[in-house]
Structures are given as structure tokens and as C-alpha cells.
Scaffold this active site. Structure first.
Site, PDB file in Angstrom:
ATOM      1  N   ASP A  14       0.844  -1.205   0.000  1.00 45.02           N
ATOM      2  CA  ASP A  14       0.000   0.000   0.000  1.00 45.02           C
ATOM      3  C   ASP A  14       0.873   1.246   0.000  1.00 45.02           C
ATOM      4  OD1 ASP A  14      -2.412  -1.396  -0.083  1.00 45.02           O
ATOM      5  OD2 ASP A  14      -2.430  -1.687   2.078  1.00 45.02           O
ATOM      6  N   LYS A  36       0.862  -7.883  -2.586  1.00 48.60           N
ATOM      7  CA  LYS A  36      -0.429  -7.459  -3.125  1.00 48.60           C
ATOM      8  C   LYS A  36      -0.310  -6.070  -3.749  1.00 48.60           C
ATOM      9  CE  LYS A  36      -4.077  -6.171  -0.473  1.00 48.60           C
ATOM     10  NZ  LYS A  36      -4.687  -4.943  -1.046  1.00 48.60           N
ATOM     11  N   ASP A  63      -4.719  -7.060  -6.992  1.00 47.09           N
ATOM     12  CA  ASP A  63      -5.983  -6.813  -6.289  1.00 47.09           C
ATOM     13  C   ASP A  63      -6.709  -5.643  -6.943  1.00 47.09           C
ATOM     14  OD1 ASP A  63      -7.973  -6.659  -4.338  1.00 47.09           O
ATOM     15  OD2 ASP A  63      -6.714  -5.566  -2.922  1.00 47.09           O
ATOM     16  N   LEU A  64      -7.280  -5.893  -8.130  1.00 49.00           N
ATOM     17  CA  LEU A  64      -7.969  -4.812  -8.851  1.00 49.00           C
ATOM     18  C   LEU A  64      -9.489  -4.976  -8.806  1.00 49.00           C
ATOM     19  CD1 LEU A  64      -5.540  -4.275 -11.883  1.00 49.00           C
ATOM     20  CD2 LEU A  64      -5.610  -3.080  -9.693  1.00 49.00           C
ATOM     21  N   LYS A  65      -9.960  -6.067  -8.235  1.00 49.88           N
ATOM     22  CA  LYS A  65     -11.401  -6.294  -8.001  1.00 49.88           C
ATOM     23  C   LYS A  65     -12.245  -5.881  -9.211  1.00 49.88           C
ATOM     24  CE  LYS A  65     -11.148  -5.622  -2.954  1.00 49.88           C
ATOM     25  NZ  LYS A  65      -9.849  -4.937  -2.804  1.00 49.88           N
ATOM     26  N   HIS A  67     -15.112  -5.538 -11.866  1.00 49.58           N
ATOM     27  CA  HIS A  67     -16.581  -5.626 -11.828  1.00 49.58           C
ATOM     28  C   HIS A  67     -17.097  -4.851 -13.041  1.00 49.58           C
ATOM     29  CE1 HIS A  67     -20.498  -5.133  -9.241  1.00 49.58           C
ATOM     30  NE2 HIS A  67     -20.734  -5.560 -10.462  1.00 49.58           N
ATOM     31  N   ASP A  68     -17.525  -5.592 -14.075  1.00 52.46           N
ATOM     32  CA  ASP A  68     -17.948  -4.936 -15.309  1.00 52.46           C
ATOM     33  C   ASP A  68     -18.743  -5.970 -16.097  1.00 52.46           C
ATOM     34  OD1 ASP A  68     -17.948  -3.224 -17.671  1.00 52.46           O
ATOM     35  OD2 ASP A  68     -16.133  -2.280 -16.867  1.00 52.46           O
ATOM     36  N   ILE A  69     -19.036  -5.681 -17.360  1.00 56.50           N
ATOM     37  CA  ILE A  69     -19.763  -6.676 -18.161  1.00 56.50           C
ATOM     38  C   ILE A  69     -18.856  -7.897 -18.351  1.00 56.50           C
ATOM     39  CG2 ILE A  69     -21.246  -4.978 -19.303  1.00 56.50           C
ATOM     40  CD1 ILE A  69     -19.419  -5.240 -21.779  1.00 56.50           C
ATOM     41  N   PRO A  70     -19.466  -9.078 -18.553  1.00 58.04           N
ATOM     42  CA  PRO A  70     -18.668 -10.315 -18.593  1.00 58.04           C
ATOM     43  C   PRO A  70     -17.462 -10.262 -19.523  1.00 58.04           C
ATOM     44  CG  PRO A  70     -20.993 -10.855 -18.487  1.00 58.04           C
ATOM     45  CD  PRO A  70     -20.918  -9.363 -18.638  1.00 58.04           C
ATOM     46  N   ASN A  71     -17.653  -9.768 -20.743  1.00 54.98           N
ATOM     47  CA  ASN A  71     -16.547  -9.762 -21.699  1.00 54.98           C
ATOM     48  C   ASN A  71     -15.376  -8.901 -21.219  1.00 54.98           C
ATOM     49  OD1 ASN A  71     -15.493 -10.436 -24.411  1.00 54.98           O
ATOM     50  ND2 ASN A  71     -15.588  -8.209 -24.660  1.00 54.98           N
ATOM     51  N   THR A  72     -15.691  -7.737 -20.674  1.00 58.08           N
ATOM     52  CA  THR A  72     -14.634  -6.826 -20.229  1.00 58.08           C
ATOM     53  C   THR A  72     -13.834  -7.426 -19.074  1.00 58.08           C
ATOM     54  OG1 THR A  72     -15.941  -4.945 -20.945  1.00 58.08           O
ATOM     55  CG2 THR A  72     -14.238  -4.492 -19.318  1.00 58.08           C
ATOM     56  N   THR A 127     -15.781  -5.842   3.371  1.00 55.79           N
ATOM     57  CA  THR A 127     -15.977  -5.769   4.822  1.00 55.79           C
ATOM     58  C   THR A 127     -16.327  -4.347   5.279  1.00 55.79           C
ATOM     59  OG1 THR A 127     -13.613  -5.627   5.040  1.00 55.79           O
ATOM     60  CG2 THR A 127     -14.587  -7.767   5.468  1.00 55.79           C
ATOM     61  N   GLN A 197      -8.432  -1.257  11.465  1.00 53.34           N
ATOM     62  CA  GLN A 197      -9.125  -2.544  11.411  1.00 53.34           C
ATOM     63  C   GLN A 197      -9.927  -2.707  12.707  1.00 53.34           C
ATOM     64  OE1 GLN A 197      -9.203  -4.347   8.808  1.00 53.34           O
ATOM     65  NE2 GLN A 197      -7.277  -4.182   7.672  1.00 53.34           N
ATOM     66  N   ARG A 218       0.288  -3.107   7.508  1.00 53.02           N
ATOM     67  CA  ARG A 218       0.912  -2.257   8.522  1.00 53.02           C
ATOM     68  C   ARG A 218       1.570  -2.977   9.692  1.00 53.02           C
ATOM     69  NH1 ARG A 218      -4.271   1.399   8.496  1.00 53.02           N
ATOM     70  NH2 ARG A 218      -5.042  -0.696   7.953  1.00 53.02           N
TER      71      ARG A 218
END
Ligand code: C5P
Length: 244
Positions: A14, A36, A63-65, A67-72, A127, A197, A218
Site C-alpha cells: 500500500d 499485493k 488486487d484490482l477487483k 466488476h464490469d460486463i462479462p466480456n470486459t 468488509t 481494522q 501495517r
């Protein structure tokens, strides 16, 4: 056991510069198996930061998570495979078709068993989300109901595991069985401060609960002696792995 623990310890890079990232990888690559790379560092530095980690002897959890249309999402994940990352993730909330399509495209470029095949992970519910967050977006179910439901859907779509809070490991194990990878952040050894946390477990508790990989930032980076802190964490992980 310590070598095994090293392969399960992920250090969160980070930081906001290539030089800082390189400093940490050089300092920690003997203790830490995976590094990461998240949205901040990747947006700043791009693929060259992945290449640097690999050159220095580490592996990468990208770790880019997505979330978009399936093809992308499928095509972005294929590019992550080409970078040679060991883990990459998507949001399970993107849906079954998005994950199924991603697995199918990855199968084409790096079939299971291929040296360059990354672990495909799903994020269930962040979370940082509470029941109120879910209600606001129209989901009238509890977090504890949604997490195993999404984990199971990810598994059925062919994903290899999930990123989850240590508190959710039991729910996910019950829903998905022993062969589904669980990666947990929110881990704090006894010697470290909680930072921001809130619900935390120790490295030993997380492994005993059934986590496969721990993401730790950390408690290592803010320690007076980061290498010694990583060694202490490895000792605790090794002991818990041995007892499992
Ligand atoms: O410094 P710390 O050990 O808290 O870092 C944990 C890392 O895991 C950070 O990169 C943080 O963004 C990430 N993370 C988290 N909790 C989640 C998901 C990801 O702390 N639920």
C-alpha cells in the site's frame, strides 16, 4: 513449515511509488511469498510494478477487483494472466455469467495446471459494507447470508477461492468445502496496533480457522524492524499450520 508459511503470507504494497514498492520487495522477499498490488499502486505504476516484484523473486496478487460486463472482466483477467500474476480477483456481485466467462477465457490462455495459471479469486461483500449499505442498494439480506451465497456461486462458476474477513471463514468453509482458497486481510499479530481494522484475528487464529493465505500490511510496514515482524508472523503461522 516456515517455507510453507512464507508461500501463504501476502504483504500489502500500500504505497504510492515504484521506488517505495521496490524497497519493500527487496527488504521482504525472503519472508514474504506474495505481494499485493492494489488499485493505487497499479494506477500509478502500471504493469512495470508487477514485473519488478517478479524480478525480485516475489509473486503478485493483483488486487484490482474487476466488476464490469462479462466480456470486459474476462479480457482484463486474461491480461492479468499474461502479466504473470499468481492471484487476481473480481467482484462476485458482477454475477455468475461474468465469473463463468472469466474462467472460460483464462482456461484458454492458461489452462489449469499451466505454470502461469493464476488463482482466480472473488470478493463477496466488502468488509466495509454493513447491512445498512446493502439495504441502501436494494439487498434485503444480511451480510452473513450474502457471503456464503456469493462464495458458493463463485465456486460453481469455477473460481478458485475468495477474499474474506477472518470472521467469515467458517461460513465459507461450510458452504464451499476444504478445497476452496480463502484469503483473509484484517489480521493483527499480538504485537501490532489495530490501525483502522476493527474485527481482527491473529495470524495463528486465522490459519486455525481455515484461512489459506493472509494479507498483512501495517503490522509489518509500521514495525520498528519489519523483517523481524514478518519472521514473528511466519513463526505463528507455521505453528498453526502444524497443528491443523
Ligand atoms: O495494513 P493492513 O494489514 O490493514 O492491510 C490490509 C490490506 O488488506 C490493505 O491493502 C487493505 O486494503 C486490504 N483489505 C482489508 N480489508 C478488506 C479487504 C482488503 O484490509 N476487507
Amino acid at each position: 513449515m516456515k517455507a510453507l508459511a512464507k508461500e501463504r503470507l501476502i504483504f500489502a504494497l500500500d504505497v504510492d511509488s515504484f521506488a517505495e514498492a521496490e524497497k519493500w520487495v527487496r527488504q521482504l522477499h525472503r519472508q514474504v511469498g506474495l505481494f499485493k498490488v492494489g488499485k493505487q499502486l497499479f494506477t500509478r505504476c502500471g504493469p512495470q510494478v508487477v514485473e519488478m516484484v517478479r524480478r525480485e523473486g516475489g509473486s503478485v496478487f493483483l488486487d484490482l477487483k474487476y466488476h464490469d460486463i462479462p466480456n470486459t472482466v474476462a479480457m482484463a483477467t486474461v491480461e492479468a494472466c499474461r502479466l504473470g500474476v499468481r492471484m487476481v480477483n473480481v467482484h462476485a456481485l458482477g454475477g455468475r455469467e461474468m465469473m463463468t466467462r472469466t474462467v472460460a477465457e483464462v482456461d484458454r490462455v492458461a489452462p489449469r495446471g499451466h505454470a502461469e495459471r493464476p488463482l482466480l479469486l472473488a470478493v463477496t461483500i466488502l468488509t466495509s459494507s454493513t447491512e445498512a449499505t446493502l439495504q441502501e442498494i436494494g439487498i434485503d439480506r444480511s451480510v452473513r447470508e450474502m457471503v456464503p451465497r456469493l462464495a458458493k456461486m463463485a465456486q460453481e462458476a469455477g473460481m478458485d477461492g475468495v477474499v474474506a474477513s477472518p470472521q467469515e471463514v467458517d461460513l465459507i468453509r461450510a458452504a464451499c468445502g476444504p478445497d476452496f482458497a480463502i484469503v483473509t486481510p484484517g489480521v493483527r499479530p499480538g504485537f501490532a496496533s489495530l490501525d483502522d481494522q476493527k474485527r481482527v484475528t491473529t495470524p495463528g487464529e486465522a490459519i486455525t480457522a481455515g484461512a489459506d493465505y493472509l494479507v498483512i500490511g501495517r503490522p509489518i510496514s509500521a514495525a520498528a524492524d519489519p523483517v523481524a515482524a514478518a519472521e514473528l508472523i511466519l513463526d505463528e503461522m507455521s505453528a498453526a499450520l502444524q497443528a491443523r
